[in-house]
Write a protein that holds these residues in place. Structure first.
Motif, PDB file in Angstrom:
ATOM      1  N   ASN A 284      37.911  33.698  38.202  1.00 34.24           N
ATOM      2  CA  ASN A 284      38.903  33.614  39.281  1.00 34.24           C
ATOM      3  C   ASN A 284      38.758  32.374  40.157  1.00 34.24           C
ATOM      4  O   ASN A 284      39.681  32.017  40.894  1.00 34.24           O
ATOM      5  N   GLN A 321      45.558  28.063  36.218  1.00 33.38           N
ATOM      6  CA  GLN A 321      44.878  29.347  36.335  1.00 33.38           C
ATOM      7  C   GLN A 321      45.829  30.493  36.003  1.00 33.38           C
ATOM      8  O   GLN A 321      45.471  31.440  35.292  1.00 33.38           O
ATOM      9  N   LYS A 325      45.305  33.145  32.913  1.00 31.51           N
ATOM     10  CA  LYS A 325      45.224  34.595  33.117  1.00 31.51           C
ATOM     11  C   LYS A 325      46.269  35.326  32.285  1.00 31.51           C
ATOM     12  O   LYS A 325      46.012  36.423  31.769  1.00 31.51           O
ATOM     13  N   ILE A 363      36.631  37.354  32.896  1.00 26.48           N
ATOM     14  CA  ILE A 363      37.997  37.856  33.071  1.00 26.48           C
ATOM     15  C   ILE A 363      38.243  39.078  32.191  1.00 26.48           C
ATOM     16  O   ILE A 363      38.885  40.049  32.620  1.00 26.48           O
TER      17      ILE A 363
END
Length: 533
Positions: A284, A321, A325, A363
């Motif tokens: 993150n 990012q 994700k 993640i």
């Protein structure tokens, strides 16, 4: 003289992405596992499942050395007489099982798997020779192969493997579970941990390269477990990498991109490795992912940064990012739906245990933890070696395969063609009719039994039971508590029993026809969930 152990277990894991070996000395109660080391006594993990074969199909190199040499040969345009294999998926060609090399040439699957096993076996035996105390010990070999490898192929390999007398194949799911239950994994309070107790149910998620197994187990003693459900999901550590390349293809066109990669194989491998390294580090706090673009691959530069698409700038691949994700979520979608289905309504599931290379991603763990909360989501110790170490443990436990007997309980002895066992049922004398053995189901996949009842019994509900044959062999008095119900009490009708069996019960003029079917080959799951055996 030091203590002599009773047995030496050699274990080989042949994975679609990584392979390795380990060995252990000892017995069921006391054993020590040794992992692979290099010439400088440094521990090494698993290595890429990559083979470089010469023109006569003999082995030139394996693992990292095979990759590096083939890249070097490609750069010098000297690779045409070699066969490079880095994907051991099996395909059917005419009447043969084949594996394709990186240029699409078909090679016999038996030869490829035997070459890998023999290479790793010789490496393993070489390391055991460093220990004089192992010299006269009985040796056995445990091998785990990808779940898609058929029993016929395993039987062929078993006949061809030399240097050890005892060879046994176990599934990656078995090895993973054996490793997990040996660990002190369950949180007891804030800091203390303990092993799983009898009656505890737990899920093991074992990530492979393109296939992930999700298994629900229940502890049946302090050191033994039973498989309740198993799912095979068509996703794995390579799924997110494939999504990354799909985006590149969408952006620049499949023809343009694959023409580049066809001419510059080493550039493709470098780009793939670069992404694989970054996916394991991503978390993150990572603002964006930067990957060096190999000089042999030139993409049209795009200076416009975007959260929704890949950007090429200054010889770098830039992934935001948000987009990264999204890649993770897409790669795990079918896994998440499977876990949700398993845990729904089951309060006795204590935890979800994660192993395999992809589980090391922060993640991945975060996404699964969110799904299973408040149940524990736990990364096991050395997750990438879990299957390998578990295979060694299974070698000391002996063959865990249990022969189960299916049948029904009657209040009086009947139907002479079925052997019966006298038991106590609800305080009365009764008989268990032994109708079907699990070994028969594995050989024939399905079997049908006809039950002939007296006229006054035809309308009585039927219950199908099963029992471990070992319990019968003890010749101790049995009661209904020793039997497991496979079906609820039911009138003759079609009935889905549970995750392993399917029975069809139908009324006939003479009584009841009972058909029991067990699925042997696992399904590969996409988005839908099915019970399998």
């Amino acid at each position: 003289m030091g203590k002599r152990y009773s047995k030496l277990v050699l274990a080989i894991e042949v994975g679609n992405y990584k392979s390795g070996f380990a060995f252990g000395e000892g017995d069921r109660k006391n054993s020590k596992i040794y992992t692979a080391i290099d010439d400088t006594n440094r521990q090494i993990g698993r290595i890429p499942t990559a083979l470089l074969l010469k023109e006569d199909l003999s082995l030139d190199n394996f693992g990292f050395y095979a990759e590096e040499k083939y890249i070097s040969l490609s750069l010098k345009n000297e690779h045409s007489n070699y066969r490079f294999v880095n994907n051991i998926d099996i395909c059917q060609s005419d009447d043969k099982l084949c594996i394709k090399d990186c240029r699409g040439n078909e090679l016999e699957a038996v030869h490829i798997y035997l070459t890998i096993i023999n290479y790793l076996l010789q490496m393993c035996l070489k390391q055991t020779k460093r220990y004089e105390k192992f010299e006269n010990l009985e040796k056995s070999l445990i091998v785990t192969l990808p779940d898609f490898v058929s029993k016929e192929l395993k039987d062929s390999l078993k006949r061809l493997i030399k240097d050890v007398k005892t060879v046994r194949f176990v599934s990656t799911s078995e090895a993973a579970a054996a490793y997990c239950i040996s660990q002190q994994l369950i949180l007891d309070g804030e800091t203390n941990t303990k092993k799983m107790q009898n009656g505890t149910s737990f899920i093991v998620v074992n990530f492979g390269r393109r296939l992930t197994s999700v298994c629900l187990h229940r502890m049946i003693s302090d050191d033994d477990y039973k498989l309740l459900q198993e799912f095979k999901i068509g996703t794995g550590g390579d799924s997110i990498t494939d999504i990354f390349f799909e985006d590149i293809i969408k952006k620049y066109g499949i023809g343009h991109f694959w023409n580049i990669l066809g001419d510059h194989f080493c550039g493709y491998m470098d780009l793939r490795r670069g992404f694989d390294n970054e996916k394991h580090k991503f978390n993150n706090s990572t603002e964006c992912v930067l990957i060096e673009m190999p000089t042999s691959i030139i993409m049209k530069q795009n200076d416009n940064h975007s959260d929704k698409s890949i950007v090429f700038k200054d010889n770098k691949v830039i992934i935001s990012q948000k987009l990264m994700k999204d890649y993770f979520q897409r790669s795990l979608s079918s896994l998440i739906s499977t876990i949700q289905e398993i845990v729904k309504g089951r309060e006795n599931i204590k935890c979800v245990l994660l192993l395999g290379g992809y589980s090391k991603s922060p993640i991945v763990r975060e996404i699964i933890e969110e799904v299973v909360r408040p149940k524990q989501s736990i990364l096991v110790y050395e997750p990438d070696k879990g299957v390998l170490n578990g295979a060694v443990m299974l070698g000391f436990q002996g063959n865990r395969e249990v022969e189960e007997i299916y049948g029904i309980i009657c209040l009086r002895k009947q139907m002479k063609r079925f052997s019966s066992i006298k038991i106590e049922y609800e305080g009365h004398k009764a008989y268990f009719l032994q109708m079907v053995r699990s070994s028969e189901l594995k050989d024939r996949k399905s079997i049908t039994c006809e039950l002939e009842f007296e006229e006054d019994e035809k309308n009585q509900p039927i219950v199908l039971y099963r029992i471990d044959s070992a319990k019968i062999a003890t010749k101790q008095p049995l009661t209904e508590k020793d039997f497991e119900k496979v079906t609820p009490a039911m009138q003759p009708r079609n009935c889905i029993l549970n995750d392993k069996e399917k029975a069809e019960i139908s009324m006939t003029e003479n009584g009841v026809i009972f058909s029991l079917e067990m699925q042997i080959q696992p399904n590969v799951k996409g988005s839908e969930n099915k019970f399998i055996g």
